[in-house]
Design a protein around this motif. Structure first.
Motif, PDB file in Angstrom:
ATOM      1  N   ILE A  20      38.627 -17.605  51.629  1.00  0.00           N
ATOM      2  CA  ILE A  20      37.464 -18.506  51.959  1.00  0.00           C
ATOM      3  C   ILE A  20      37.307 -18.984  53.263  1.00  0.00           C
ATOM      4  O   ILE A  20      36.359 -18.920  54.008  1.00  0.00           O
ATOM      5  CB  ILE A  20      37.344 -19.633  50.768  1.00  0.00           C
ATOM      6  CG1 ILE A  20      37.323 -19.195  49.280  1.00  0.00           C
ATOM      7  CG2 ILE A  20      36.134 -20.631  51.174  1.00  0.00           C
ATOM      8  CD1 ILE A  20      37.640 -20.233  48.332  1.00  0.00           C
ATOM      9  N   ILE A  21      38.581 -19.213  53.774  1.00  0.00           N
ATOM     10  CA  ILE A  21      38.657 -19.817  55.001  1.00  0.00           C
ATOM     11  C   ILE A  21      37.938 -18.975  56.267  1.00  0.00           C
ATOM     12  O   ILE A  21      37.672 -19.358  57.330  1.00  0.00           O
ATOM     13  CB  ILE A  21      39.806 -20.431  55.482  1.00  0.00           C
ATOM     14  CG1 ILE A  21      40.008 -21.811  54.682  1.00  0.00           C
ATOM     15  CG2 ILE A  21      39.991 -21.005  57.000  1.00  0.00           C
ATOM     16  CD1 ILE A  21      41.431 -22.104  54.540  1.00  0.00           C
ATOM     17  N   ALA A  22      38.376 -17.682  56.117  1.00  0.00           N
ATOM     18  CA  ALA A  22      37.898 -16.769  56.890  1.00  0.00           C
ATOM     19  C   ALA A  22      36.250 -16.870  57.609  1.00  0.00           C
ATOM     20  O   ALA A  22      35.577 -17.147  56.398  1.00  0.00           O
ATOM     21  CB  ALA A  22      37.951 -15.146  56.573  1.00  0.00           C
ATOM     22  N   ILE A  23      36.103 -16.547  58.792  1.00  0.00           N
ATOM     23  CA  ILE A  23      34.715 -16.712  59.191  1.00  0.00           C
ATOM     24  C   ILE A  23      33.329 -15.973  58.305  1.00  0.00           C
ATOM     25  O   ILE A  23      34.035 -14.645  58.265  1.00  0.00           O
ATOM     26  CB  ILE A  23      34.518 -16.582  60.716  1.00  0.00           C
ATOM     27  CG1 ILE A  23      35.402 -17.571  61.518  1.00  0.00           C
ATOM     28  CG2 ILE A  23      33.046 -16.495  60.997  1.00  0.00           C
ATOM     29  CD1 ILE A  23      35.271 -17.204  62.991  1.00  0.00           C
ATOM     30  N   SER A  44      27.076 -27.691  49.797  1.00  0.00           N
ATOM     31  CA  SER A  44      28.639 -27.526  49.453  1.00  0.00           C
ATOM     32  C   SER A  44      29.114 -27.363  47.786  1.00  0.00           C
ATOM     33  O   SER A  44      29.843 -26.637  47.552  1.00  0.00           O
ATOM     34  CB  SER A  44      29.570 -28.754  50.019  1.00  0.00           C
ATOM     35  OG  SER A  44      29.223 -29.018  51.125  1.00  0.00           O
ATOM     36  N   LEU A  45      28.341 -28.148  46.926  1.00  0.00           N
ATOM     37  CA  LEU A  45      28.846 -27.957  45.540  1.00  0.00           C
ATOM     38  C   LEU A  45      27.988 -26.803  44.938  1.00  0.00           C
ATOM     39  O   LEU A  45      28.834 -26.024  44.094  1.00  0.00           O
ATOM     40  CB  LEU A  45      27.984 -29.042  44.722  1.00  0.00           C
ATOM     41  CG  LEU A  45      27.930 -29.129  43.345  1.00  0.00           C
ATOM     42  CD1 LEU A  45      29.434 -29.267  42.758  1.00  0.00           C
ATOM     43  CD2 LEU A  45      26.960 -29.969  42.538  1.00  0.00           C
ATOM     44  N   ILE A  46      26.976 -26.085  45.548  1.00  0.00           N
ATOM     45  CA  ILE A  46      26.481 -25.029  45.065  1.00  0.00           C
ATOM     46  C   ILE A  46      27.535 -23.753  45.573  1.00  0.00           C
ATOM     47  O   ILE A  46      27.837 -22.748  44.846  1.00  0.00           O
ATOM     48  CB  ILE A  46      25.139 -24.538  45.871  1.00  0.00           C
ATOM     49  CG1 ILE A  46      24.092 -25.302  44.993  1.00  0.00           C
ATOM     50  CG2 ILE A  46      24.783 -23.185  45.589  1.00  0.00           C
ATOM     51  CD1 ILE A  46      22.777 -25.649  45.759  1.00  0.00           C
ATOM     52  N   CYS A  47      28.063 -23.806  46.755  1.00  0.00           N
ATOM     53  CA  CYS A  47      28.977 -22.816  47.315  1.00  0.00           C
ATOM     54  C   CYS A  47      30.019 -22.729  46.739  1.00  0.00           C
ATOM     55  O   CYS A  47      30.563 -21.693  45.907  1.00  0.00           O
ATOM     56  CB  CYS A  47      29.138 -22.942  48.873  1.00  0.00           C
ATOM     57  SG  CYS A  47      28.052 -22.504  49.830  1.00  0.00           S
ATOM     58  N   ALA A  48      30.543 -24.036  46.253  1.00  0.00           N
ATOM     59  CA  ALA A  48      31.970 -24.243  45.778  1.00  0.00           C
ATOM     60  C   ALA A  48      31.845 -23.619  44.224  1.00  0.00           C
ATOM     61  O   ALA A  48      32.694 -22.979  43.808  1.00  0.00           O
ATOM     62  CB  ALA A  48      32.604 -25.481  45.817  1.00  0.00           C
ATOM     63  N   ALA A  49      30.802 -24.107  43.398  1.00  0.00           N
ATOM     64  CA  ALA A  49      30.359 -23.902  41.960  1.00  0.00           C
ATOM     65  C   ALA A  49      30.145 -22.406  41.620  1.00  0.00           C
ATOM     66  O   ALA A  49      30.632 -22.076  40.904  1.00  0.00           O
ATOM     67  CB  ALA A  49      29.646 -24.644  41.404  1.00  0.00           C
ATOM     68  N   SER A  50      29.547 -21.715  42.761  1.00  0.00           N
ATOM     69  CA  SER A  50      29.330 -20.316  42.550  1.00  0.00           C
ATOM     70  C   SER A  50      30.558 -19.652  42.587  1.00  0.00           C
ATOM     71  O   SER A  50      30.727 -18.635  41.931  1.00  0.00           O
ATOM     72  CB  SER A  50      28.090 -20.138  43.811  1.00  0.00           C
ATOM     73  OG  SER A  50      27.076 -20.683  43.582  1.00  0.00           O
ATOM     74  N   ASP A  51      31.177 -19.970  43.592  1.00  0.00           N
ATOM     75  CA  ASP A  51      32.851 -19.362  43.781  1.00  0.00           C
ATOM     76  C   ASP A  51      33.480 -19.345  42.266  1.00  0.00           C
ATOM     77  O   ASP A  51      34.269 -18.519  42.032  1.00  0.00           O
ATOM     78  CB  ASP A  51      33.432 -19.801  45.059  1.00  0.00           C
ATOM     79  CG  ASP A  51      33.233 -19.090  46.503  1.00  0.00           C
ATOM     80  OD1 ASP A  51      32.279 -18.276  46.375  1.00  0.00           O
ATOM     81  OD2 ASP A  51      33.884 -19.508  47.248  1.00  0.00           O
ATOM     82  N   LEU A 153      41.981 -21.441  38.039  1.00  0.00           N
ATOM     83  CA  LEU A 153      41.728 -23.013  38.393  1.00  0.00           C
ATOM     84  C   LEU A 153      42.130 -23.252  39.777  1.00  0.00           C
ATOM     85  O   LEU A 153      41.508 -23.807  40.646  1.00  0.00           O
ATOM     86  CB  LEU A 153      42.186 -23.828  37.488  1.00  0.00           C
ATOM     87  CG  LEU A 153      41.761 -24.041  36.121  1.00  0.00           C
ATOM     88  CD1 LEU A 153      42.185 -24.846  35.297  1.00  0.00           C
ATOM     89  CD2 LEU A 153      40.102 -24.419  36.251  1.00  0.00           C
ATOM     90  N   GLY A 154      43.337 -22.632  40.286  1.00  0.00           N
ATOM     91  CA  GLY A 154      43.937 -22.797  41.605  1.00  0.00           C
ATOM     92  C   GLY A 154      42.994 -22.148  42.718  1.00  0.00           C
ATOM     93  O   GLY A 154      42.678 -22.962  43.775  1.00  0.00           O
ATOM     94  N   ALA A 155      42.532 -21.013  42.316  1.00  0.00           N
ATOM     95  CA  ALA A 155      41.442 -20.305  43.416  1.00  0.00           C
ATOM     96  C   ALA A 155      40.393 -21.100  43.637  1.00  0.00           C
ATOM     97  O   ALA A 155      39.501 -21.297  44.515  1.00  0.00           O
ATOM     98  CB  ALA A 155      41.202 -19.045  42.849  1.00  0.00           C
ATOM     99  N   ALA A 156      39.521 -21.650  42.223  1.00  0.00           N
ATOM    100  CA  ALA A 156      38.442 -22.286  42.430  1.00  0.00           C
ATOM    101  C   ALA A 156      38.601 -23.588  43.150  1.00  0.00           C
ATOM    102  O   ALA A 156      37.656 -24.111  43.843  1.00  0.00           O
ATOM    103  CB  ALA A 156      37.778 -22.546  40.785  1.00  0.00           C
ATOM    104  N   THR A 157      39.564 -24.372  42.966  1.00  0.00           N
ATOM    105  CA  THR A 157      40.090 -25.594  43.562  1.00  0.00           C
ATOM    106  C   THR A 157      40.009 -25.539  45.013  1.00  0.00           C
ATOM    107  O   THR A 157      39.389 -26.381  45.851  1.00  0.00           O
ATOM    108  CB  THR A 157      41.403 -26.159  43.350  1.00  0.00           C
ATOM    109  OG1 THR A 157      41.052 -26.384  41.812  1.00  0.00           O
ATOM    110  CG2 THR A 157      41.785 -27.597  43.814  1.00  0.00           C
ATOM    111  N   ALA A 158      40.321 -24.337  45.252  1.00  0.00           N
ATOM    112  CA  ALA A 158      40.375 -23.773  47.068  1.00  0.00           C
ATOM    113  C   ALA A 158      39.022 -23.985  47.575  1.00  0.00           C
ATOM    114  O   ALA A 158      38.814 -24.492  48.768  1.00  0.00           O
ATOM    115  CB  ALA A 158      40.990 -22.679  47.326  1.00  0.00           C
TER     116      ALA A 158
END
Length: 206
Positions: A20-23, A44-51, A153-158
């Motif tokens: 995720i952190i990659a540009i 931010s919620l949309i991006c994180a929830a979509s991921d 869950l770990g990946a989603a938390t990131a």
């Protein structure tokens, strides 16, 4: 929590964060919205929830199914590239008109166009599917039961940590972006990133 489950959660978090952190298109968009302080929470919620949704689909086995559909991958790739080229052109145009940026800074941009752009950056970008559904989902096959759930869950938390951190942390750079020249540079970089990602997508079809 048992050691194998905790280890799976940590592995999912670290792998998710590294992807995720990659540009990328999402990050550039959230960074700009964070600097403008416009709809940061919802975007931010949309991006994180979509991921999180795509990661869940990958862990559930959808990644293998998508990898077996070349036509679907091609359609998403072409559509995503066209969208990225369009947004790159918009970013370049903004960079040439700093007065537009200053007007946007002092006012509240409309919510729905911002949400539409955010969803497009997420679901029209094949890299998102490759990273979340195919790669993260495929690697989840190494775990079973609770460990597999913890991995997902770990990946989603990131995703949640990164996007909210980026959106709200961007305001720390506000003194730098008090000058129109800084906005020019940012939009030029955003345009170049979008165009480069679009070209990299099309190169996959060659």
């Amino acid at each position: 929590m048992s050691t194998p489950v905790l280890s799976a959660a940590i592995s999912g978090f670290l792998l998710g964060a590294s992807l995720i952190i990659a540009i990328g298109a999402q990050n550039a968009f959230i960074l700009r919205q964070g600097l403008l302080r416009q709809h940061v929470f919802i975007l931010s919620l949309i991006c994180a929830a979509s991921d999180a949704l795509l990661i869940a689909a990958g862990v559930a086995g959808l990644g293998t199914l998508i990898a077996q559909s070349p036509r679907l991958i091609m359609a998403v790739t072409v559509g995503g590239a066209l969208f990225l080229f369009t947004y790159a052109a918009i970013a370049f145009r903004r960079a040439m008109k700093p007065e537009v940026l200053k007007a946007a800074k002092s006012g509240e941009a409309r919510l729905w166009p911002a949400i539409a752009a955010c969803l497009a950056f997420t679901f029209l970008n094949p890299h998102v599917y490759l990273d979340t559904v195919v790669l993260l989902g495929g690697l989840s096959a190494a775990y079973e039961g609770q460990a597999r759930l913890a991995y997902g869950l770990g990946a989603a938390t990131a995703s949640f940590v990164w996007f909210f951190g980026l959106g709200y942390g961007a305001r720390l750079l506000e003194p730098v972006f008090a000058r129109p020249a800084a906005w020019r540079v940012l939009d030029l970089l955003i345009g170049l990133v979008m165009a480069a990602i679009g070209l990299s997508l099309l190169s996959r079809l060659a």
